[in-house]
Scaffold this motif. Structure first.
Motif, PDB file in Angstrom:
ATOM      1  N   GLU A 168     -10.956   0.950  -0.763  1.00  0.00           N
ATOM      2  CA  GLU A 168     -12.277   1.391  -1.135  1.00  0.00           C
ATOM      3  C   GLU A 168     -13.179   0.350  -0.983  1.00  0.00           C
ATOM      4  O   GLU A 168     -14.472   0.596  -1.058  1.00  0.00           O
ATOM      5  CB  GLU A 168     -11.991   1.497  -2.780  1.00  0.00           C
ATOM      6  N   ARG A 169     -13.003  -0.926  -0.610  1.00  0.00           N
ATOM      7  CA  ARG A 169     -14.018  -1.765  -0.148  1.00  0.00           C
ATOM      8  C   ARG A 169     -14.549  -1.322   0.943  1.00  0.00           C
ATOM      9  O   ARG A 169     -15.996  -1.747   0.937  1.00  0.00           O
ATOM     10  CB  ARG A 169     -13.091  -3.292   0.184  1.00  0.00           C
ATOM     11  N   ARG A 175     -14.789   1.763   2.069  1.00  0.00           N
ATOM     12  CA  ARG A 175     -14.606   3.297   2.285  1.00  0.00           C
ATOM     13  C   ARG A 175     -15.956   4.011   2.843  1.00  0.00           C
ATOM     14  O   ARG A 175     -16.867   3.702   2.293  1.00  0.00           O
ATOM     15  CB  ARG A 175     -14.202   4.138   0.923  1.00  0.00           C
ATOM     16  N   GLU A 234      -9.744   3.490   4.905  1.00  0.00           N
ATOM     17  CA  GLU A 234     -10.553   4.457   4.783  1.00  0.00           C
ATOM     18  C   GLU A 234     -12.033   4.245   5.023  1.00  0.00           C
ATOM     19  O   GLU A 234     -13.140   5.009   4.628  1.00  0.00           O
ATOM     20  CB  GLU A 234     -10.658   4.647   2.961  1.00  0.00           C
ATOM     21  N   HIS A 248       0.908  -1.144   0.035  1.00  0.00           N
ATOM     22  CA  HIS A 248      -0.134  -0.086   0.162  1.00  0.00           C
ATOM     23  C   HIS A 248       1.091   1.183  -0.088  1.00  0.00           C
ATOM     24  O   HIS A 248       1.789   1.297   1.064  1.00  0.00           O
ATOM     25  CB  HIS A 248      -0.960  -0.028   1.146  1.00  0.00           C
ATOM     26  N   TYR A 306      -7.904  -3.380   4.042  1.00  0.00           N
ATOM     27  CA  TYR A 306      -9.066  -3.184   3.684  1.00  0.00           C
ATOM     28  C   TYR A 306      -9.720  -1.838   4.388  1.00  0.00           C
ATOM     29  O   TYR A 306     -10.611  -1.360   3.922  1.00  0.00           O
ATOM     30  CB  TYR A 306     -10.010  -4.378   3.972  1.00  0.00           C
ATOM     31  N   THR A 332      -6.883  -2.986  -0.862  1.00  0.00           N
ATOM     32  CA  THR A 332      -8.086  -2.209  -1.570  1.00  0.00           C
ATOM     33  C   THR A 332      -8.979  -1.553  -0.490  1.00  0.00           C
ATOM     34  O   THR A 332     -10.184  -2.006  -0.140  1.00  0.00           O
ATOM     35  CB  THR A 332      -9.231  -3.202  -2.109  1.00  0.00           C
TER      36      THR A 332
END
Length: 442
Positions: free
Chosen positions: A121-122, A124, A222, A48, A219, A119
């Motif tokens: 955004e999963r 967010r 965010e 990341h 994960y 990821t």
């Protein structure tokens, strides 16, 4: 070297290397050695924002493997930076672009796994629960998920299954979605870990802490707010605010709270004890260890996660809240994590169930999501980012950074009194710090 498909786990079974326990034999219960994870080198490998992080069970003697061996990301050699915490270790390696695989070559052995790409955004912007479970009854899981969706505004759940044998992952997914949560179910079959005698009761329970920090990196960075609790725990608000709103709107993005054990009456026969049956308590019983809810993008978002605290953040106690509690339901258990024998119930007193308590406050609970804007106005984005990275540092680096900031403040104050620009003195101080960091990069 991978175990399962949900985490990039590296094991040592085919090598002569084994993790040594740091708990003396006199503090080990029967079966300690068989439950101890001696062969997992790293639990997950995550890339990341230009960095690969290996989340490992506490390395102990295995840290020397990374000093003697050669670490490569695809074909490029990388320099490992090892940090050690109470129950886990992390190894960070700079890598501008996401690599496919990570390898450790040592003494003729090659240890290798894929690297997972984060990821965030999963989840967010979501109110998210994280929990770990093994073979808990599906009705318990649905009760747990539905309760927090209805009463705390939970929107999603990251569920880590520790090798359940009584049902499939798809069945877990089904009950979580039926309870109203967007669900991601991950699996690992690594051992949960052994329990020692005090003061080492939980010292080598590696799995849960490793899993928490792996999913944090992959994960949850965010997510709006993340609540960690177990299937046998029901979080309750004492006022109008949900625990997710409290964490999301707090200037530090963090709240934690203690709970109480609850007991169920003997339902008899083959009937399944449920959370709602836990209406008894012991009047003088000690509170359960704290649970927490945190905003991962907040000032303490880079701290390491443990089941009852944020590690590396020295002020956990300042965020203890009386606005929330949880009922720890004693008979919602399979014995996966602890002895299931019930305590003597002669002195139990009847109390109100979690569902009834939540129902009494339901009309007062904020159902629409509270605005997070006051937080942004109170604490600017730059200050929030700086504080997040500060609390993500090791304690030594936190002290060094604080000392450096104090020196800079002293220089500015002194030069202001002398009516001279402080830039030259600060530049010289920065150059000294840079030389020191090049000598000792850890």
């Amino acid at each position: 070297m991978d175990v399962g498909s949900d985490f990039s786990t590296c094991r040592l079974e085919e090598t002569p290397y084994r993790r040594a326990s740091r708990v003396a034999s006199k503090f080990r219960r029967e079966g300690y050695e068989s439950a101890f994870d001696a062969t997992t080198l790293w639990f997950d490998a995550v890339w990341h924002d230009g960095l690969v992080t290996l989340v490992c069970p506490r390395l102990n003697n295995l840290a020397t493997l990374f000093k003697r061996g050669k670490v490569t990301l695809d074909a490029e050699e990388a320099k490992p930076n090892v940090r050690t915490f109470y129950r886990h270790s992390t190894i960070s390696l700079k890598c501008p672009l996401p690599p496919v695989r990570i390898s450790l070559d040592i003494d003729g052995f090659r240890l290798e796994t894929p690297v997972r790409i984060a990821t965030p955004e999963r989840f967010r912007g979501r109110n998210t629960i994280v929990t770990m479970s093994k073979d808990n009854d599906l009705r318990w899981i649905e009760d747990f998920a539905g309760f927090h969706a209805r009463t705390q505004g939970a929107e999603s759940i990251l569920f880590i299954d520790n090798g359940s044998t009584t049902y499939a992952v798809s069945e877990i997914q089904g009950v979580l979605e039926r309870a109203g949560l967007d669900a991601l179910v991950l699996s690992t079959e690594l051992p949960f870990g052994p329990r020692g005698l005090k003061p080492y009761s939980n010292s080598e329970l590696y799995l849960q802490t490793c899993a928490l920090n792996a999913v944090r990196l992959r994960y949850l960075q965010e997510a709006r707010a993340v609540l960690f609790c177990d299937i046998d725990e029901l979080v309750l608000s004492r006022g109008a605010e949900t625990v997710f709103d409290a964490a999301a709107r707090s200037p530090f993005g963090y709240t934690r709270f203690s709970g109480t054990w609850r007991y169920a009456a003997d339902v008899g026969g083959a009937a399944l004890v449920r959370h709602a049956d836990h209406i008894f308590r012991k009047p003088a019983e000690t509170s359960c260890p704290h649970k927490w809810c945190v905003r991962p993008g907040g000032p303490v978002g880079h701290a390491q996660w443990r089941p009852h605290t944020l590690e590396g953040f020295p002020f956990n106690w300042m965020f203890d809240s009386k606005d929330f509690t949880f009922h720890h339901c004693r008979q919602i258990t399979t014995g996966w994590k602890r002895n299931t024998a019930l305590s003597e119930q002669l002195h139990l007193v009847e109390d109100v169930s979690a569902a009834d308590l939540a129902g009494r406050r339901r009309q007062d609970v904020i159902r629409s999501r509270a605005s997070d804007a006051p937080l942004r106005r109170l604490l600017g984005k730059g200050a929030e980012t700086a504080s997040r990275y500060f609390f993500g540092l090791s304690v030594v680096r936190q002290l060094a950074t604080a000392a450096f900031m104090l020196c800079c403040f002293s220089i500015v104050l002194e030069e202001a009194l002398d009516n001279d620009p402080p830039g030259r003195e600060i530049a010289a101080l920065l150059a000294t710090v840079q030389r020191v960091s090049e000598i000792d990069p850890f």
